[in-house]
Design an enzyme around this catalytic site. Structure first.
Site, PDB file in Angstrom:
ATOM      1  N   GLU A 195      30.747  45.431  34.053  1.00 15.61           N
ATOM      2  CA  GLU A 195      31.607  45.716  33.275  1.00 15.61           C
ATOM      3  C   GLU A 195      32.945  45.901  33.970  1.00 15.61           C
ATOM      4  OE1 GLU A 195      32.403  49.299  30.078  1.00 15.61           O
ATOM      5  OE2 GLU A 195      30.663  49.411  31.022  1.00 15.61           O
TER       6      GLU A 195
ATOM      7  N   ASP B  29      40.242  37.230  37.845  1.00 14.59           N
ATOM      8  CA  ASP B  29      40.820  37.925  36.793  1.00 14.59           C
ATOM      9  C   ASP B  29      41.983  37.559  36.311  1.00 14.59           C
ATOM     10  OD1 ASP B  29      39.424  39.556  34.655  1.00 14.59           O
ATOM     11  OD2 ASP B  29      41.087  41.158  35.198  1.00 14.59           O
TER      12      ASP B  29
HETATM   13  P1  IMP Z   1      39.177  35.957  32.338  1.00 12.26           P
HETATM   14  O1  IMP Z   1      39.947  35.928  33.462  1.00 12.26           O
HETATM   15  O2  IMP Z   1      38.137  34.979  32.331  1.00 12.26           O
HETATM   16  O3  IMP Z   1      38.769  37.412  31.902  1.00 12.26           O
HETATM   17  O4  IMP Z   1      40.003  35.474  31.157  1.00 12.26           O
HETATM   18  C1  IMP Z   1      40.792  36.382  30.606  1.00 12.26           C
HETATM   19  C2  IMP Z   1      41.778  35.801  29.392  1.00 12.26           C
HETATM   20  O5  IMP Z   1      42.890  35.456  29.715  1.00 12.26           O
HETATM   21  C3  IMP Z   1      41.238  34.478  28.870  1.00 12.26           C
HETATM   22  O6  IMP Z   1      39.981  34.809  27.877  1.00 12.26           O
HETATM   23  C4  IMP Z   1      42.475  33.959  28.158  1.00 12.26           C
HETATM   24  O7  IMP Z   1      42.338  34.295  27.026  1.00 12.26           O
HETATM   25  C5  IMP Z   1      43.496  34.302  29.076  1.00 12.26           C
HETATM   26  N1  IMP Z   1      43.989  33.356  30.036  1.00 12.26           N
HETATM   27  C6  IMP Z   1      43.634  33.405  31.315  1.00 12.26           C
HETATM   28  N2  IMP Z   1      44.306  32.305  32.018  1.00 12.26           N
HETATM   29  C7  IMP Z   1      44.574  31.510  30.660  1.00 12.26           C
HETATM   30  C8  IMP Z   1      45.303  30.207  30.760  1.00 12.26           C
HETATM   31  O8  IMP Z   1      45.299  29.498  31.794  1.00 12.26           O
HETATM   32  N3  IMP Z   1      45.519  29.792  29.692  1.00 12.26           N
HETATM   33  C9  IMP Z   1      45.437  30.385  28.492  1.00 12.26           C
HETATM   34  N4  IMP Z   1      45.019  31.753  28.445  1.00 12.26           N
HETATM   35  C10 IMP Z   1      44.378  32.337  29.751  1.00 12.26           C
END
Ligand code: IMP
Length: 209
Positions: free
Chosen positions: A55, A84
């Site tokens: 989590e 992240d």
């Molecule tokens: P995580 O790091 O995989 O938890 O992603 C976090 C969220 O940030 C993603 O689901 C996207 O919504 C957003 N995000 C992160 N990087 C990008 C990017 O390069 N383009 C668009 N959205 C992003």
């Protein structure tokens, strides 16, 4: 950068060999394999090792990357890399930030998430700026608990309506500084050259390889 204490420490190098990618996202693992393969690093995904997804209880991008990397390193006995990332909007005090994925709801509807961001901005004073940046934190952890972390960033402004079909997440509303196309309109290679993720990876490769 080192995750241990306040004293500057020597950055630990990553030896060639297996590296667990603490992500169940096959696309991310593929991208990291392409990036690190030339350095003799063999990425294995957390899904292949059947590792659980912790989590994300941290209050910063780095803290969340760190907890994912530490858990994967601990359970696998191998070095592990986690990331992240998210979108931070200045006028919204950094929201959606670490909650960027959650703003899209259970159905991962980023049309909805982008509308939410735009509605919140529209509810502010008309002259409110639309500056925003994407952040990507990378944490590299070893089974003994050592962590190195890196934070990449790309600055821009938010447009409405969203433009372009490329990319994912909030790409279609993000216009990087100095360019005329949103991340959603840009050729993926062009985005990858300037993105927050590319920035963080460049820092990591320069420091640990
Ligand atoms: P995580 O790091 O995989 O938890 O992603 C976090 C969220 O940030 C993603 O689901 C996207 O919504 C957003 N995000 C992160 N990087 C990008 C990017 O390069 N383009 C668009 N959205 C992003």
């Amino acid at each position: 950068m080192s995750g241990e204490g306040d004293e500057p420490q020597a950055i630990r190098k990553l030896a060639p060999g297996k590296l667990v990618i603490a992500s169940h996202n096959a696309g991310k693992v593929r991208e990291i394999r392409d990036l690190l393969g030339p350095y003799g690093i063999e990425p294995i995904s957390a899904a292949d090792l059947d590792l659980p997804e912790p989590e994300e209880t941290g209050t910063t991008f780095v803290a969340n990357a760190e907890l994912k990397a530490l858990q994967a390193a601990d359970l696998s006995g191998l070095p592990a890399l986690a990331d992240d990332s998210g979108l931070c909007v200045d006028a919204l005090n950094g929201d959606p930030g670490i909650f960027s994925a959650r703003w899209a709801g259970e159905t991962r509807d980023f049309g909805l998430a982008m509308s939410l961001v735009n509605d919140r901005l529209d509810a502010l004073e008309p002259e409110t700026g639309r500056d925003a940046h994407f952040v990507c934190a990378l944490a590299l952890a070893w089974p003994d608990g050592h962590v190195e972390w890196f934070e990449g960033r790309v600055d821009g402004t938010l447009v409405w309506p969203p433009r372009g079909e490329n990319g994912f997440g909030y790409d279609a509303m993000f216009l990087p500084d100095g360019g005329g196309e949103t991340f959603g309109e840009m050729d993926p290679q062009a985005k990858h050259a300037i993105s927050h993720r590319a920035d963080a990876f460049r820092q990591m490769v320069a420091a640990v390889l």
